[in-house]
Structure formats: C-alpha cells, structure tokens
Design an enzyme around this catalytic site. Structure first.
Site, PDB file in Angstrom:
ATOM      1  CB  SER A  72       4.311   5.895  16.845  1.00  0.00           C
ATOM      2  OG  SER A  72       4.690   6.690  15.864  1.00  0.00           O
ATOM      3  CG  ASP A  88       0.286   2.945  10.963  1.00  0.00           C
ATOM      4  OD1 ASP A  88       0.158   4.538   9.864  1.00  0.00           O
ATOM      5  OD2 ASP A  88       0.693   2.788  11.106  1.00  0.00           O
ATOM      6  CG  HIS A  97      -0.010   6.060  14.043  1.00  0.00           C
ATOM      7  ND1 HIS A  97       1.104   4.952  13.204  1.00  0.00           N
ATOM      8  CD2 HIS A  97       1.040   6.649  14.266  1.00  0.00           C
ATOM      9  CE1 HIS A  97       2.146   4.786  13.440  1.00  0.00           C
ATOM     10  NE2 HIS A  97       2.488   6.938  14.272  1.00  0.00           N
TER      11      HIS A  97
END
Length: 328
Positions: A166, A272, A302
């Site tokens: 991320s 995601d 995600h």
C-alpha cells in the site's frame, strides 16, 4: 482498521482518527495489536527479530528479521538476499510493530530465506511527504553503514530489494527514484529490484476501478481521499507526482531504472479500487524500458495477503522466483 465501521460513511472514524479544527488529527486507541520482537531462534518462530534505532532525533527505528533456520544452522558462507519492507497505512496510520506486519515479515523471512529489514517512517499530517521518503532512504544508509552482527553475518548487500504494501509500495517506488543518482554512494548496497504490493497511487480524476469499487469495504476512494489530503504537501492535489507517478518529472527517472537493470514486480488484487492505478504505473515503467512482472489476483481485496495468512504462500513462491531471476 476497524471492521465495524462503514469506511465511506465516515472515513476518519474508520481510520480511528478525529480531525481537529486546526487540521491536525488525534489518533484514537488502535484496535490492532502490536507484537514484540522475537529474539528466540526456536523452530516455532519463523524468524528471529530485533528492534534497532535509526535516527533518534526523528524517533525512527527498524525491525530486523533473520530466518530462524539460518541462526540455528549457524553462519554460512552463502549470505541471504535482503528485502527492505515498508509497511502500509496511507502514510497516516500503522507502525512496524503491528502484529499483522510482524507476522507477515517473519513468514516472509522464512519463506524467501531472506533478511527482512522493516523501517519505520514519520507519519502525516505531522510530517507530510516527502518526510516518509527521506526516512525510507535513510534506512538504506543505515543498512549500508551498519555494524550490526546480523547484517554482517547474514545479509548479502549486493542483492537488495525494496518492497512495500500500500503506502509502503508507494514509498519503495519513491525511494527507488531518489536512489537512481546515488547508486555509487550506496555501495556496497546494491538494489536489484522492487516488489510493489497493492501500491497506494492516486490521481485527481477517478479511474474506472475506483468508480466500480466506490463502495469497497476495505479501502474505498473516500478513505484514500482522506489519506492523500493528510499526507500530500499542502496546496497540491492528487495529480502531484508523489501520488500520481504518471505525471511530473519523476517518470523521467524511470528510464534510469531500466539502464541500471532494476526489475519490478507489481502485485495487486482485482478487487482493489487502486488496481487500475497500479496497472498504469506498471505500463509506464515498461514504456520506459523497465522489466516489469505483473501479478493481479482474482477476488483479492486491498492488502489481502497482510490480513489473511492463507493467501501468502503462493505470493511468496512468486516473489522467491522473482528474486532468484533478478539476482542473475
């Protein structure tokens, strides 16, 4: 992040934050547990780990992981690849010692048979970007100059990979951009490649996957909007090169990635909202002559492999293959 709150309805509550009138934030008690380092090299521990300060004036530090098997077997003449892993959290939350990241890094050290270095970095909005990039780069300097016994005994500094999940993927990418003109200064540390895991990228206009997954329950655009608002330099929008690598001068440095022979692995999930962003950055890198391997997993949200240990095995097999091919 709390599973009990609807992220789009109240992004700050979902992030366990309150935004104050002066623009600062108050982080509420995080419901995610932390984990202490695990120095015991028992077979029950995938890896031994310890915490080491990096820059005391910034309160930055790192957690160092070595496979327990390597410690039990003793120092070998064949040293291990190094994975520098930056944690996620939108640049505004989370820390190295969260149980989720600790377990992930411990397992990764074992499965890749690698030394894993997980640096901390200062969070926004108290320290807006590029503060995290500076801290991420400083961690490489620490590794390069370290007299730590584990680094000296087990780490192959000629075989280093920058990885992040991320925001950590964004951080790894930008640390790479900052390192292309200082390769000789990093010696004997040699970057071989990047593993960008569910990378946190954005832009002013919504992409197709963000529109399609606007009501995602893990990391919808309403939440990432808040994160970008808190972490980007004041006065810029999401088309700044920190959030959108397809614009600005940063993309020109990608040609240097290719010339240096740095390879990139982009890993993501089809569920995601940022998946199209990740594909766009991979496409740009390939256009600039970078060797890019892409792996986007059906049904994965995600950060899926961080939260669900059952999803990690195949990914680690793919990363091990990537490292093996990149070291040649």
């Amino acid at each position: 992040m709390s599973e009990q709150k609807t992220p789009s309805a109240d992004p700050y509550a979902y992030l366990n934050m309150v935004r104050n009138p002066d623009g600062s934030v108050t982080r509420l008690l995080n419901n995610l547990p932390c984990a202490a380092a695990t120095p015991d090299p028992s077979p029950q521990n995938p890896a031994v780990s310890k915490d080491v300060p990096v820059n005391q004036s910034k309160s930055t530090w790192l957690r160092l992981y070595v496979p327990s098997s390597a410690v039990i077997d003793g120092v070998s003449s064949k040293k291990l690849p190094v994975v520098v892993y930056y944690h996620g959290g939108g640049f505004v939350i989370c820390s190295v010692d969260l149980q989720l990241f600790h377990d992930f890094c411990s397992e990764m050290a074992r499965e890749l048979n690698a030394v894993v270095v997980s640096p901390s970095y200062r969070l926004a909005p108290e320290h807006r970007l590029p503060a995290a990039y500076e801290d991420g780069t400083e961690a490489l300097e620490w590794i390069k100059n370290s007299d730590d016994e584990w680094i000296k005994s087990y780490a192959d500094l000629s075989n280093v990979y920058l990885m992040g999940t991320s925001a950590g993927g964004n951080l790894a990418y930008n640390v790479g951009l900052r390192s292309v003109d200082s390769v000789s200064e990093l010696s004997p540390l040699q970057i071989r490649g990047f593993i960008l895991h569910h990378s946190f990228f954005g832009a002013k206009e919504r992409c197709e996957s963000e529109i399609k997954l606007a009501n995602d329950q893990v990391c919808p655009p309403a939440v990432t909007d808040v994160m970008w608002d808190l972490c980007l330099p004041i006065g810029v929008d999401r088309d700044h090169e920190y959030s959108n690598p397809t614009v600005g001068d940063g993309s020109e440095n990608l040609e240097k990635f290719g010339r240096l022979g740095w390879k990139v692995m982009s890993i993501g999930g089809e569920l995601d909202p940022m998946i199209d962003r990740q594909r766009d950055v991979a496409k740009l890198m390939r256009k600039k002559g970078v060797d890019v391997a892409e792996q986007y997993i059906d049904g994965a949200v995600h950060g899926a492999e961080i939260k669900d240990a059952s999803k990690r095995k195949n990914m680690f097999v793919s990363i091990a293959s990537f490292i093996s091919s990149s070291a040649q």
